[in-house]
Design an enzyme around this catalytic site. Structure first.
Site, mmCIF file in Angstrom:
data_model
loop_
_atom_site.group_PDB
_atom_site.id
_atom_site.type_symbol
_atom_site.label_atom_id
_atom_site.label_comp_id
_atom_site.label_asym_id
_atom_site.label_seq_id
_atom_site.Cartn_x
_atom_site.Cartn_y
_atom_site.Cartn_z
ATOM 1 N N GLU A 93 8.803 8.520 -17.042
ATOM 2 C CA GLU A 93 8.162 8.949 -17.252
ATOM 3 C C GLU A 93 7.356 8.318 -18.128
ATOM 4 O O GLU A 93 6.320 7.693 -18.722
ATOM 5 C CB GLU A 93 7.829 10.257 -17.109
ATOM 6 C CG GLU A 93 7.927 10.658 -15.680
ATOM 7 C CD GLU A 93 7.785 12.139 -14.982
ATOM 8 O OE1 GLU A 93 8.061 12.964 -13.958
ATOM 9 O OE2 GLU A 93 8.385 12.770 -16.535
ATOM 10 N N SER B 107 14.015 21.877 -16.375
ATOM 11 C CA SER B 107 12.369 23.032 -16.563
ATOM 12 C C SER B 107 13.635 23.946 -17.576
ATOM 13 O O SER B 107 13.659 24.774 -16.826
ATOM 14 C CB SER B 107 12.447 22.806 -15.501
ATOM 15 O OG SER B 107 10.757 24.247 -15.341
ATOM 16 N N HIS C 63 0.959 -1.189 0.024
ATOM 17 C CA HIS C 63 0.204 0.117 -0.123
ATOM 18 C C HIS C 63 0.650 0.968 0.166
ATOM 19 O O HIS C 63 0.805 2.218 0.750
ATOM 20 C CB HIS C 63 -0.893 -0.204 1.047
ATOM 21 C CG HIS C 63 -1.699 -1.044 1.534
ATOM 22 N ND1 HIS C 63 -3.047 -0.981 0.916
ATOM 23 C CD2 HIS C 63 -1.557 -1.902 2.174
ATOM 24 C CE1 HIS C 63 -3.663 -2.606 1.246
ATOM 25 N NE2 HIS C 63 -2.062 -3.248 1.800
ATOM 26 N N LYS D 269 15.602 21.997 -11.429
ATOM 27 C CA LYS D 269 14.562 21.252 -11.520
ATOM 28 C C LYS D 269 16.135 20.560 -12.380
ATOM 29 O O LYS D 269 16.347 20.341 -13.035
ATOM 30 C CB LYS D 269 13.775 21.049 -12.192
ATOM 31 C CG LYS D 269 12.436 21.924 -11.024
ATOM 32 C CD LYS D 269 11.894 20.737 -10.222
ATOM 33 C CE LYS D 269 11.283 20.187 -10.539
ATOM 34 N NZ LYS D 269 9.561 19.573 -11.030
#
Ligand code: ARG
Length: 462
Positions: free
Chosen positions: A295, A282, A160, A288
């Site tokens: 992804e 970024s 979980h 960043k």
């Protein structure tokens, strides 16, 4: 005789096709992918036509020589695919015609594009499955290397996404060895089961009086035997669905891995670091460094799944025999395969290059009372409590630790005794993460001993 429309099937047409029809009907923009399979198929078929006395030896030799030239042009990327011929089969036949003249018109004797495309695609899928198996083995080796490099690293295992029990990072990583090993076995099984050749089924009814030896054709194209039923042969795309199912599972596994890594690379976790080579920055936030590669593996998985549902939906309402809907099987199939190819390549690089932060992992493995089950088991084993009783009392100990803002091993013996008077100091021996791991010696468990053994076995299973 004037040939005013399509050179392959134009005889019964008085007028030519509209530009719109060409747009919706032409498949050469994507089925050029099957060029090598189509040439190979035509070579074998020409042999079969010669054996059936449909063409002479001289004609066959000329055709095969020209097909070899076409093959070379394809390898050198010199072959000109033309939009004027709707698909790959017409392109190859017309290229052959430009080399050998009218005898090219004989190679379609007894065959249809329906059995031809089904055969081409089956051959293509078999080749790609072999490619996938090769890449999976590569990743399995990378997984083993990374596990061995980080053999003793302790991390919290999750259920979980809550800290559950301590595990070895190597054990975690080897779980992906198993997932993709199943993908490898599935791929091998599918290759094995794609052993019947559709060619020689004609349009749907089989071939006429020409004595085309389907067993010979099947053998030459790497199959075990011809398919059994010609109607089934021209419409069967089960193998495409099976292929896409395997691709879906592969992508699902790497999507899960990516998800773990994305979470673990976050500031909140800091379990791992991606190398600059697999991240982007970024355009506005100078600080960043984003895990885009992982992804994109995660999102390409969606593309692969949609190819699978695409193929199922295309087929669900088709009447028996071939319908042109089946031409739409190719783009999703090719797209899914090339998505998998990049997923596998990037995943391999990702596993190889991430940096493991073992201090953070160990620290986190201590948090969240991850050894509570070990404590309960200890009470069963040493104090003779039933597991339910031990579970309940451990729950009370956890509540106490939570209240005192301590880890389990930081609680005093006195406070433990208040909950279970029989508890003694030996308990401290089992409530540290490394102790918990040490005892997980069941086959397939996370103790160092069992993971070392598992890796030893895994090396033999690649
Ligand atoms: N390009 C077609 C396909 O991919 C080849 C088969 C065409 N058959 C036909 N009856 N028009 O399915």
């Amino acid at each position: 005789m004037k040939k005013s429309t399509n050179p392959i099937w134009g005889g019964r047409f008085k007028n030519s096709n509209s530009e719109l029809l060409k747009k919706i009907n032409n498949s050469i923009s994507f089925d050029y992918e099957l060029a090598f399979q189509d040439v190979k198929l035509n070579k074998v078929y020409s042999e079969a036509l010669f054996r059936a006395k449909v063409i002479t030896k001289n004609q066959k030799d000329k055709i095969i020589k020209a097909l070899n030239e076409i093959n070379q042009e394809l390898i050198n990327e010199k072959f000109k695919f033309s939009d004027s011929y709707e698909d790959i089969h017409m392109n190859i036949e017309m290229a052959l015609k430009s080399k050998v003249g009218e005898i090219a018109g004989k190679i379609h004797t007894g065959k249809s594009r329906n059995d031809q495309v089904a055969t081409d695609l089956k051959m293509w899928i078999r080749e790609k499955l072999n490619e996938i198996i090769k890449r999976i083995k590569q990743i399995q080796k990378t997984i083993i290397r990374k596990s061995e490099e980080n053999m003793n690293v302790i991390m919290p295992g999750f259920t979980h996404l809550q800290n559950a029990q301590p595990v070895l990072f190597s054990h975690y990583l080897m779980s992906f060895f198993e997932m993709i090993n199943r993908d490898k076995i599935r791929s091998l099984q599918l290759i094995e089961s794609l052993n019947e050749c559709p060619l020689g089924s004609g349009a749907l009814a089989g071939t006429n009086f020409f004595e085309i030896d389907r067993f010979y054709i099947a053998k030459q194209l790497g199959f075990k035997k011809p398919t059994e039923n010609s109607i089934d042969s021209v419409s069967d795309r089960d193998y495409v669905v099976e292929f896409l199912t395997i691709l879906s599972l592969i992508s699902m596994h790497f999507s899960k891995l990516s998800e773990d890594f994305i979470i673990w690379a976050s500031r909140a976790f800091e379990f791992i670091k991606f190398p600059d080579s697999l991240c982007t920055g970024s355009s506005i936030m100078p600080q960043k460094k984003n895990p885009d590669a992982a992804e994109l593996i995660r999102s390409k998985t969606g593309r692969v799944f949609s190819s699978l549902s695409n193929l199922l939906i295309i087929q669900k309402g088709l009447p028996s025999g071939y319908s042109k809907d089946l031409q739409e099987d190719k783009e999703p199939t090719f797209d899914a395969y090339y998505s998998i190819e990049i997923i596998l390549n990037v995943a391999n690089e990702m596993i190889k290059s991430i940096k493991i932060n073992k201090e953070r992992m160990y620290l986190e493995a201590n948090k969240g009372f991850t050894t509570a089950t070990d404590l309960a088991d200890w009470m069963v084993r040493k104090l003779g409590l039933s597991f339910r009783d031990a579970h309940y009392k451990t729950g009370k100990i956890v509540l106490l630790a939570e209240k005192e803002k301590k880890m389990l091993h930081q609680l005093t013996l006195d406070s433990l005794k208040k909950i279970e008077p029989k508890i003694n100091k030996d308990v401290y021996d089992i409530i540290l993460p490394e102790k918990s791991i040490f005892h997980k010696k069941s086959y397939g468990g996370t103790s160092l001993k069992t993971v070392v053994e598992a890796i030893k076995r895994a090396k033999k299973r690649i």
